[in-house]
Design a protein around this motif. Structure first.
Motif, PDB file in Angstrom:
ATOM      1  N   ALA A  54      53.802  50.944  33.297  1.00 39.05           N
ATOM      2  CA  ALA A  54      53.018  50.404  34.407  1.00 39.05           C
ATOM      3  C   ALA A  54      51.680  49.856  33.909  1.00 39.05           C
ATOM      4  O   ALA A  54      51.203  48.817  34.394  1.00 39.05           O
ATOM      5  N   ILE A  55      51.085  50.532  32.955  1.00 42.13           N
ATOM      6  CA  ILE A  55      49.813  50.079  32.390  1.00 42.13           C
ATOM      7  C   ILE A  55      50.001  48.740  31.677  1.00 42.13           C
ATOM      8  O   ILE A  55      49.216  47.804  31.856  1.00 42.13           O
ATOM      9  N   VAL A  71      41.448  41.738  29.093  1.00 40.64           N
ATOM     10  CA  VAL A  71      42.340  42.887  28.936  1.00 40.64           C
ATOM     11  C   VAL A  71      41.603  43.997  28.198  1.00 40.64           C
ATOM     12  O   VAL A  71      41.526  44.022  26.975  1.00 40.64           O
ATOM     13  N   SER A  72      41.056  44.915  28.943  1.00 38.20           N
ATOM     14  CA  SER A  72      40.364  46.085  28.405  1.00 38.20           C
ATOM     15  C   SER A  72      40.846  47.309  29.164  1.00 38.20           C
ATOM     16  O   SER A  72      41.511  47.196  30.191  1.00 38.20           O
ATOM     17  N   MET A  73      40.507  48.478  28.661  1.00 41.31           N
ATOM     18  CA  MET A  73      40.905  49.693  29.357  1.00 41.31           C
ATOM     19  C   MET A  73      40.282  49.727  30.755  1.00 41.31           C
ATOM     20  O   MET A  73      40.942  50.077  31.735  1.00 41.31           O
ATOM     21  N   ARG A  74      39.033  49.313  30.847  1.00 41.37           N
ATOM     22  CA  ARG A  74      38.356  49.305  32.138  1.00 41.37           C
ATOM     23  C   ARG A  74      38.969  48.251  33.067  1.00 41.37           C
ATOM     24  O   ARG A  74      39.183  48.500  34.250  1.00 41.37           O
ATOM     25  N   ALA A  78      40.968  48.958  36.596  1.00 39.48           N
ATOM     26  CA  ALA A  78      40.594  48.351  37.873  1.00 39.48           C
ATOM     27  C   ALA A  78      41.794  47.658  38.510  1.00 39.48           C
ATOM     28  O   ALA A  78      41.981  47.699  39.727  1.00 39.48           O
ATOM     29  N   GLU A  79      42.621  47.027  37.683  1.00 39.03           N
ATOM     30  CA  GLU A  79      43.828  46.366  38.176  1.00 39.03           C
ATOM     31  C   GLU A  79      44.759  47.361  38.849  1.00 39.03           C
ATOM     32  O   GLU A  79      45.424  47.047  39.833  1.00 39.03           O
ATOM     33  N   LEU A  80      44.778  48.588  38.312  1.00 39.84           N
ATOM     34  CA  LEU A  80      45.657  49.633  38.825  1.00 39.84           C
ATOM     35  C   LEU A  80      44.993  50.499  39.896  1.00 39.84           C
ATOM     36  O   LEU A  80      45.646  51.369  40.483  1.00 39.84           O
ATOM     37  N   GLY A  81      43.698  50.267  40.107  1.00 42.37           N
ATOM     38  CA  GLY A  81      42.994  51.063  41.100  1.00 42.37           C
ATOM     39  C   GLY A  81      42.775  52.494  40.667  1.00 42.37           C
ATOM     40  O   GLY A  81      42.845  53.426  41.486  1.00 42.37           O
ATOM     41  N   THR A  82      42.489  52.702  39.395  1.00 40.10           N
ATOM     42  CA  THR A  82      42.270  54.043  38.886  1.00 40.10           C
ATOM     43  C   THR A  82      41.093  54.035  37.924  1.00 40.10           C
ATOM     44  O   THR A  82      40.485  52.981  37.673  1.00 40.10           O
TER      45      THR A  82
END
Length: 261
Positions: A54-55, A71-74, A78-82
């Motif tokens: 999913a990530i 494309v970063s962890m942050r 944010a894209e995943l809402g977490t």
């Protein structure tokens, strides 16, 4: 460092979203993950609500919308809402995330059975198909530069490419060199295309051609006289020429190896 189905002596290219290996037995063979990738963890839903797949899927969508720099962890969090911290349950960090994204996209490569009798055409087909896949995903090609992609899909692709070259007659001690130059040519060409697309659309090549033609002929006889030819040909024509140049060099390498036997 990349898609097609052969028909007869020629070839047609076909891409798919599902990676397919060249040999039937490879289809059932899982590729071990590199040891520097974060092992997949198991836990209850409260501790690990996400999955690695999913990530990566969210990261690919972010890439296609905004490019590699986004494309970063942050950004993916944010894209995943977490929160970004939850991604570290599945990944070691941004470098691993980018390699997973690259490997996921290269899973669109469809590898046909090897055809050593027509290895030149198979190399051309692979180059063209790889270029198309990379161009569909903005500036993804830059991730192939300065790194050795080692995800499962890339391992399958590398195995297919090196096996084709070996069966064509490339000496074992040169397989890595040839495979590397082939992959880097395709990736670097596509990356340059993504960098200069705006300039090309704005007519920059024509302006450069005019500049070359205006140079003093006594100091720059070649550039001033051949300005129209120096920049002639569109991106497709130049890519074809580069592939043929590379394949011609491989042919010479194979012939020298045969003469030394």
């Amino acid at each position: 460092m990349l898609l097609f189905r052969l028909t007869g002596a020629g070839a047609t290219v076909e891409t798919t979203g599902t990676p397919v290996s060249a040999e039937a037995e490879q289809t059932q063979t899982p590729v071990p993950a590199p040891p520097w990738w974060q092992p997949k963890r198991r836990g209850d839903a409260s501790k690990a609500p996400l999955t690695r797949d999913a990530i990566v899927e969210a990261a690919v969508k972010l890439l296609e919308r905004e490019g590699v720099d986004a494309v970063s962890m942050r950004g993916v969090a944010a894209e995943l809402g977490t929160a970004a911290g939850s991604l570290y349950w599945h990944l070691r960090g941004k470098d691993e995330l980018l390699m997973l994204v690259y490997d996921r996209v290269m899973g669109e490569v469809h590898l046909p059975p090897h055809d050593p009798e027509h290895w030149q055409q198979q190399l051309r087909d692979l180059g063209h198909a790889t270029r198309r896949v990379l161009r569909r995903h903005r500036d993804l090609a830059r991730l192939a530069l300065g790194r050795i992609p080692t995800g499962p899909n890339m391992v399958r692709l590398m195995e297919w490419l090196l096996t084709l070259l070996r069966r064509a007659g490339v000496p074992d001690e040169r397989l890595g060199h040839v495979g590397d130059h082939y992959g880097q040519f395709v990736a670097a060409y596509v990356y340059e295309e993504t960098l200069h697309q705006g300039a090309i659309e704005a007519g920059a090549p024509a302006a450069v051609q005019e500049y070359f033609a205006s140079l003093p002929p006594d100091a720059f006889p070649t550039l001033s006289q051949l300005a129209p030819l120096v920049l002639a040909g569109d991106a497709d024509e130049r890519f074809d020429f580069g592939l043929d140049l590379l394949i011609g060099g491989i042919e010479q390498l194979i012939e020298r190896a045969r003469q030394q036997r």
